[in-house]
Design an enzyme around this catalytic site. Sequence first.
Site, PDB file in Angstrom:
ATOM      1  N   GLY A 135       4.140  -5.370   1.733  1.00 11.23           N
ATOM      2  CA  GLY A 135       4.661  -6.405   3.495  1.00 11.23           C
ATOM      3  C   GLY A 135       6.089  -6.890   3.385  1.00 11.23           C
ATOM      4  O   GLY A 135       7.168  -6.370   2.788  1.00 11.23           O
ATOM      5  N   CYS A 193       4.395  -3.650  -4.558  1.00 14.62           N
ATOM      6  CA  CYS A 193       5.385  -4.471  -4.053  1.00 14.62           C
ATOM      7  C   CYS A 193       5.204  -6.184  -3.533  1.00 14.62           C
ATOM      8  O   CYS A 193       5.223  -6.866  -4.666  1.00 14.62           O
ATOM      9  CB  CYS A 193       6.041  -3.601  -2.420  1.00 14.62           C
ATOM     10  N   TYR A 194       5.230  -6.186  -2.185  1.00 14.17           N
ATOM     11  CA  TYR A 194       4.594  -7.305  -2.315  1.00 14.17           C
ATOM     12  C   TYR A 194       3.748  -8.221  -2.932  1.00 14.17           C
ATOM     13  O   TYR A 194       3.577  -9.117  -3.754  1.00 14.17           O
ATOM     14  CB  TYR A 194       4.696  -8.002  -0.494  1.00 14.17           C
ATOM     15  N   HIS A 201       6.074   2.093  -4.273  1.00 16.03           N
ATOM     16  CA  HIS A 201       4.252   2.643  -3.804  1.00 16.03           C
ATOM     17  C   HIS A 201       3.826   3.708  -3.945  1.00 16.03           C
ATOM     18  O   HIS A 201       4.368   4.683  -2.932  1.00 16.03           O
ATOM     19  CB  HIS A 201       4.575   2.573  -1.613  1.00 16.03           C
ATOM     20  N   GLU A 259       0.930   5.043  -2.781  1.00 15.94           N
ATOM     21  CA  GLU A 259       0.699   5.240  -2.201  1.00 15.94           C
ATOM     22  C   GLU A 259       0.502   6.232  -1.361  1.00 15.94           C
ATOM     23  O   GLU A 259       0.031   7.279  -0.388  1.00 15.94           O
ATOM     24  CB  GLU A 259      -0.428   4.185  -1.066  1.00 15.94           C
ATOM     25  N   ASP A 279     -12.939  13.174  18.216  1.00 19.13           N
ATOM     26  CA  ASP A 279     -13.432  12.221  17.854  1.00 19.13           C
ATOM     27  C   ASP A 279     -14.953  11.627  18.174  1.00 19.13           C
ATOM     28  O   ASP A 279     -15.503  11.371  18.224  1.00 19.13           O
ATOM     29  CB  ASP A 279     -12.419  11.151  17.887  1.00 19.13           C
ATOM     30  N   LYS A 287      -8.639  10.463  10.780  1.00 16.74           N
ATOM     31  CA  LYS A 287      -8.564  10.909  11.760  1.00 16.74           C
ATOM     32  C   LYS A 287      -9.247  12.627  10.962  1.00 16.74           C
ATOM     33  O   LYS A 287      -9.974  13.119  10.852  1.00 16.74           O
ATOM     34  CB  LYS A 287      -7.455  11.891  12.405  1.00 16.74           C
TER      35      LYS A 287
END
Length: 512
Positions: A55, A82-83, A169, A171, A227, A368
């Site tokens: 964050g 992180c945060y 991070h 991710e 979609d 997506k």
Amino acid sequence: MKQVPILVLDFGSQYTQLIARKLRESGVYTEVVPYRESLKDIKARKPQGIILSGGPASVYAKDAYKPDDGIWDLGLPILGVCYGMQLITQHFGGEVVAADHHEYGKAKLTVESKSIIFKDIKNNSTVWMSHGDKAEKLPDGFDIVGTSENSPYAAIADDNRKVYAFQFHPEVHHSIEGVTMLKNFAKHICGCSSSWNMGSFAKEKIDAIKTQVGNKKVLCGVSGGVDSSVVAAMLNEALTKEQLICVFVDQGLLRKNEVEDVQNMFKMLDIPLITIDAKKEFMSVLEGISDPEKKRKAIGEKFIEVFDKEAKKHTDVEFLAQGTLYTDVIESVSVKGPSKTIKSHHNVGGLPDWMTFELVEPLREIFKDEVRKLGLELGLPKDMIGRHPFPGPGLAIRTMGAVTEEGLHLIRESDAIMQEELKATGYYDKVWQAFTVLLNVQSVGVMGDNRTYDNTVCIRMVESVDGMTATFAHVPHDVLEGMSRRIINEIDGINRVVYDISSKPPATIEWE
């Protein structure tokens, strides 16, 4: 409320959604909720582990984001990123300070311990740093399990309490073995199984649609894109043909031959389709509007009006179905946490007070790439599933400034040529999305010894997985040259073609 094996508390990182997507790809169902989620709601989801995201704030700030204190007493494994690492450090008695130097970019992780969080992780693996604060003093009970050149506390762990924290991070794509680290937490520490997939998701959502709709009718807005086509296919599985009313609005902002293509597609799916010609209505509300947000909102409001008008022609219509995606929600409103609003989407944020429809949004919590997998699971043809994304506001947000019939003609024709060349050269399936943008900027040119002062068109092509991040596509110059030559030669009013080489972030994929 269903069980969610891994719950991610969002503290505002633009990367938060990637945590969920990476774990889902590993078969572990993961949801993102705001950092302020109540303890009651967290318990109701029966998570097996909690991840605290990154964050933009500082934990020592007066108005720092803090989760419900009760999460620390649940006895669940916790991973801080992180945060989230700073929160863990602070809560357990450590000290967090502003770093002398902010650290952004790639770093080499030195594994200092055989902690299970680093199972099968190579030493000196590349990780991605993005922080301005750091842990100055570790809490009691925590060990240093990873370091980097500029982060002596790059990773810490308390194996007894099953609490772990990364300064980096895991991710993001740049953290080479980050997915393995997240899997280690979910599977080896939290004990999650890899049981979630698009097949189970489809069954769950189809059952949910049946329960939500009952014997009433659903108005489904379709555009012919991936979609809305997947939503229509799900509704077709869940409901009878009498209950499903698919409506396709030709708002005059579609690509060349789009109306015919959509109608043919739904015939192939054996789903009845009502086509409404509303070109004049949409052009009327867009007249004189040049601000991107105002254009989006005007189009969204008109869509709702058109749908409402059509719904009144039918009895027992109580639901409106939309192809809202997770990325739409994230970029429109900060419903998942303190993330910054990037832009609004026409199908996000609920319905106006005067409208009594209840929304059906089966794709609202997936990305997506997951939608494409879901479409294949539902039996949709590959060429349909592989279509490039097309925004709800259509060509209006690919025309800079005010929307005019002349401008739409230029962008529609240039886009058609670009698409033809992309398919002819075999690059259509190699890029995630490609389109042209009318800049509404004139420049001097020369054609046949005559001076011209005509429009500039920009070609935009990106490579991405879910649309959250993207890089411009490195398409060969001869392919771009072929597009440029045809656009300029075949379309009166365009004398210059440029190529967009910006990535997301900092740019968004669409220009408006």
